[in-house]
Design a protein around this motif. Structure first.
Motif, PDB file in Angstrom:
ATOM      1  N   LEU A  42       0.822  -1.207   0.000  1.00  8.81           N
ATOM      2  CA  LEU A  42       0.000   0.000   0.000  1.00  8.81           C
ATOM      3  C   LEU A  42       0.857   1.258   0.000  1.00  8.81           C
ATOM      4  N   LYS A  43       1.929   1.248   0.784  1.00  2.29           N
ATOM      5  CA  LYS A  43       2.808   2.416   0.858  1.00  2.29           C
ATOM      6  C   LYS A  43       3.419   2.714  -0.513  1.00  2.29           C
ATOM      7  N   LYS A  44       3.942   1.690  -1.174  1.00  2.00           N
ATOM      8  CA  LYS A  44       4.565   1.884  -2.481  1.00  2.00           C
ATOM      9  C   LYS A  44       3.517   2.255  -3.534  1.00  2.00           C
ATOM     10  N   CYS A  45       2.393   1.590  -3.522  1.00  4.06           N
ATOM     11  CA  CYS A  45       1.338   1.858  -4.485  1.00  4.06           C
ATOM     12  C   CYS A  45       0.845   3.302  -4.372  1.00  4.06           C
ATOM     13  N   GLU A  46       0.610   3.762  -3.153  1.00  2.45           N
ATOM     14  CA  GLU A  46       0.117   5.118  -2.942  1.00  2.45           C
ATOM     15  C   GLU A  46       1.174   6.163  -3.299  1.00  2.45           C
ATOM     16  N   ALA A  47       2.450   5.867  -3.033  1.00  4.83           N
ATOM     17  CA  ALA A  47       3.521   6.791  -3.422  1.00  4.83           C
ATOM     18  C   ALA A  47       3.601   6.901  -4.939  1.00  4.83           C
ATOM     19  N   ASP A  48       3.520   5.762  -5.618  1.00  7.71           N
ATOM     20  CA  ASP A  48       3.552   5.766  -7.087  1.00  7.71           C
ATOM     21  C   ASP A  48       2.361   6.534  -7.654  1.00  7.71           C
ATOM     22  N   ALA A  49       1.199   6.339  -7.068  1.00 16.04           N
ATOM     23  CA  ALA A  49      -0.005   7.029  -7.527  1.00 16.04           C
ATOM     24  C   ALA A  49       0.112   8.533  -7.274  1.00 16.04           C
ATOM     25  N   GLY A  50       0.691   8.898  -6.151  1.00 16.76           N
ATOM     26  CA  GLY A  50       0.883  10.318  -5.836  1.00 16.76           C
ATOM     27  C   GLY A  50       1.805  10.996  -6.833  1.00 16.76           C
ATOM     28  N   GLN A  51       2.871  10.300  -7.206  1.00 13.02           N
ATOM     29  CA  GLN A  51       3.796  10.843  -8.199  1.00 13.02           C
ATOM     30  C   GLN A  51       3.111  10.978  -9.556  1.00 13.02           C
ATOM     31  N   ALA A  52       2.314  10.003  -9.915  1.00 15.21           N
ATOM     32  CA  ALA A  52       1.597  10.058 -11.187  1.00 15.21           C
ATOM     33  C   ALA A  52       0.593  11.212 -11.186  1.00 15.21           C
ATOM     34  N   ALA A  53      -0.080  11.412 -10.063  1.00 11.17           N
ATOM     35  CA  ALA A  53      -1.050  12.503  -9.962  1.00 11.17           C
ATOM     36  C   ALA A  53      -0.349  13.852 -10.053  1.00 11.17           C
ATOM     37  N   GLN A  54       0.805  13.971  -9.412  1.00 12.99           N
ATOM     38  CA  GLN A  54       1.553  15.223  -9.472  1.00 12.99           C
ATOM     39  C   GLN A  54       2.021  15.486 -10.895  1.00 12.99           C
ATOM     40  N   ALA A  55       2.495  14.454 -11.571  1.00  9.99           N
ATOM     41  CA  ALA A  55       2.930  14.611 -12.959  1.00  9.99           C
ATOM     42  C   ALA A  55       1.761  15.050 -13.839  1.00  9.99           C
ATOM     43  N   ALA A  56       0.584  14.484 -13.603  1.00  9.26           N
ATOM     44  CA  ALA A  56      -0.597  14.860 -14.377  1.00  9.26           C
ATOM     45  C   ALA A  56      -0.981  16.314 -14.111  1.00  9.26           C
ATOM     46  N   ALA A  57      -0.885  16.741 -12.858  1.00  4.46           N
ATOM     47  CA  ALA A  57      -1.196  18.128 -12.518  1.00  4.46           C
ATOM     48  C   ALA A  57      -0.203  19.081 -13.185  1.00  4.46           C
ATOM     49  N   CYS A  58       1.054  18.700 -13.212  1.00  8.09           N
ATOM     50  CA  CYS A  58       2.070  19.534 -13.863  1.00  8.09           C
ATOM     51  C   CYS A  58       1.847  19.573 -15.373  1.00  8.09           C
ATOM     52  N   GLU A  59       1.457  18.443 -15.943  1.00  9.23           N
ATOM     53  CA  GLU A  59       1.135  18.397 -17.377  1.00  9.23           C
ATOM     54  C   GLU A  59      -0.030  19.344 -17.680  1.00  9.23           C
ATOM     55  N   ALA A  60      -1.021  19.353 -16.800  1.00  9.81           N
ATOM     56  CA  ALA A  60      -2.168  20.235 -16.996  1.00  9.81           C
ATOM     57  C   ALA A  60      -1.745  21.696 -16.942  1.00  9.81           C
ATOM     58  N   GLN A  61      -0.842  22.017 -16.031  1.00  7.48           N
ATOM     59  CA  GLN A  61      -0.340  23.391 -15.946  1.00  7.48           C
ATOM     60  C   GLN A  61       0.412  23.764 -17.221  1.00  7.48           C
ATOM     61  N   ALA A  62       1.229  22.840 -17.726  1.00 11.04           N
ATOM     62  CA  ALA A  62       1.987  23.097 -18.954  1.00 11.04           C
ATOM     63  C   ALA A  62       1.038  23.313 -20.132  1.00 11.04           C
ATOM     64  N   THR A  63      -0.008  22.524 -20.185  1.00  8.48           N
ATOM     65  CA  THR A  63      -0.995  22.672 -21.259  1.00  8.48           C
ATOM     66  C   THR A  63      -1.709  24.015 -21.140  1.00  8.48           C
ATOM     67  N   GLU A  64      -2.062  24.397 -19.910  1.00  7.93           N
ATOM     68  CA  GLU A  64      -2.715  25.680 -19.676  1.00  7.93           C
ATOM     69  C   GLU A  64      -1.827  26.838 -20.129  1.00  7.93           C
ATOM     70  N   LYS A  65      -0.517  26.682 -19.959  1.00 11.13           N
ATOM     71  CA  LYS A  65       0.433  27.718 -20.372  1.00 11.13           C
ATOM     72  C   LYS A  65       0.760  27.630 -21.861  1.00 11.13           C
ATOM     73  N   LYS A  66       0.147  26.653 -22.519  1.00  6.45           N
ATOM     74  CA  LYS A  66       0.342  26.436 -23.964  1.00  6.45           C
ATOM     75  C   LYS A  66       1.795  26.148 -24.307  1.00  6.45           C
ATOM     76  N   LEU A  67       2.453  25.359 -23.454  1.00  3.48           N
ATOM     77  CA  LEU A  67       3.837  24.954 -23.707  1.00  3.48           C
ATOM     78  C   LEU A  67       3.839  23.699 -24.570  1.00  3.48           C
ATOM     79  N   ALA A  68       4.887  23.536 -25.349  1.00  2.00           N
ATOM     80  CA  ALA A  68       5.016  22.354 -26.198  1.00  2.00           C
ATOM     81  C   ALA A  68       6.492  21.989 -26.315  1.00  2.00           C
ATOM     82  N   GLY A  69       6.735  20.763 -26.704  1.00  4.25           N
ATOM     83  CA  GLY A  69       8.094  20.300 -26.961  1.00  4.25           C
ATOM     84  C   GLY A  69       8.987  20.342 -25.734  1.00  4.25           C
ATOM     85  N   ALA A  70      10.211  20.838 -25.956  1.00  4.63           N
ATOM     86  CA  ALA A  70      11.214  20.871 -24.897  1.00  4.63           C
ATOM     87  C   ALA A  70      10.791  21.780 -23.742  1.00  4.63           C
ATOM     88  N   ALA A  71      10.108  22.870 -24.051  1.00  8.81           N
ATOM     89  CA  ALA A  71       9.659  23.780 -22.994  1.00  8.81           C
ATOM     90  C   ALA A  71       8.668  23.084 -22.069  1.00  8.81           C
TER      91      ALA A  71
END
Length: 121
Positions: A42-71
């Motif tokens: 459970l500890k490892k699963c929840e940590a992995d899920a938390g990292q995935a959720a954070q990555a998704a939130a950051c991706e959403a922010q990047a999309t909102e800022k209209k960033l693409a490619g290397a940026a």
């Protein structure tokens, strides 16, 4: 706008964390884990899920800022690293204050949210 994005990202991460808790518990039950094995899983699963959720939130922010490619890649990597650093720092502070249980969880959650809401300098 930046505060709105941070609030949105935190909301998405919290929702994903709740879903991950249920998913991880279901996976542990399906695997018929118990005791220390279940706790570790459970500890490892929840940590992995938390990292995935954070990555998704950051991706959403990047999309909102209209960033693409290397940026977009660079922004997302820095966003995830900053979030992890904030969490690590908050957990260290909680340990210094000798917090445990619900008090520790509450402190870390608020500390991370406060760190995410601070404007970048």
């Amino acid at each position: 706008m930046k505060y709105l994005l941070c609030a949105l990202a935190l909301g998405l991460a919290a929702a994903a964390a709740q879903a991950a808790d249920a998913t991880c518990a279901a996976q542990a039950a399906e695997k018929k884990l118990a005791g220390a094995a279940k706790t570790s899983f459970l500890k490892k699963c929840e940590a992995d899920a938390g990292q995935a959720a954070q990555a998704a939130a950051c991706e959403a922010q990047a999309t909102e800022k209209k960033l693409a490619g290397a940026a977009k890649t660079s922004f997302t990597a820095k966003c995830v690293a900053d979030a992890e650093a904030a969490k690590t720092g908050c957990e260290a502070t909680a340990a210094e204050r000798k917090l445990a249980g619900a008090a520790r969880a509450s402190f870390v959650k608020k500390c991370v949210a406060d760190a995410a809401a601070k404007p970048a300098q």
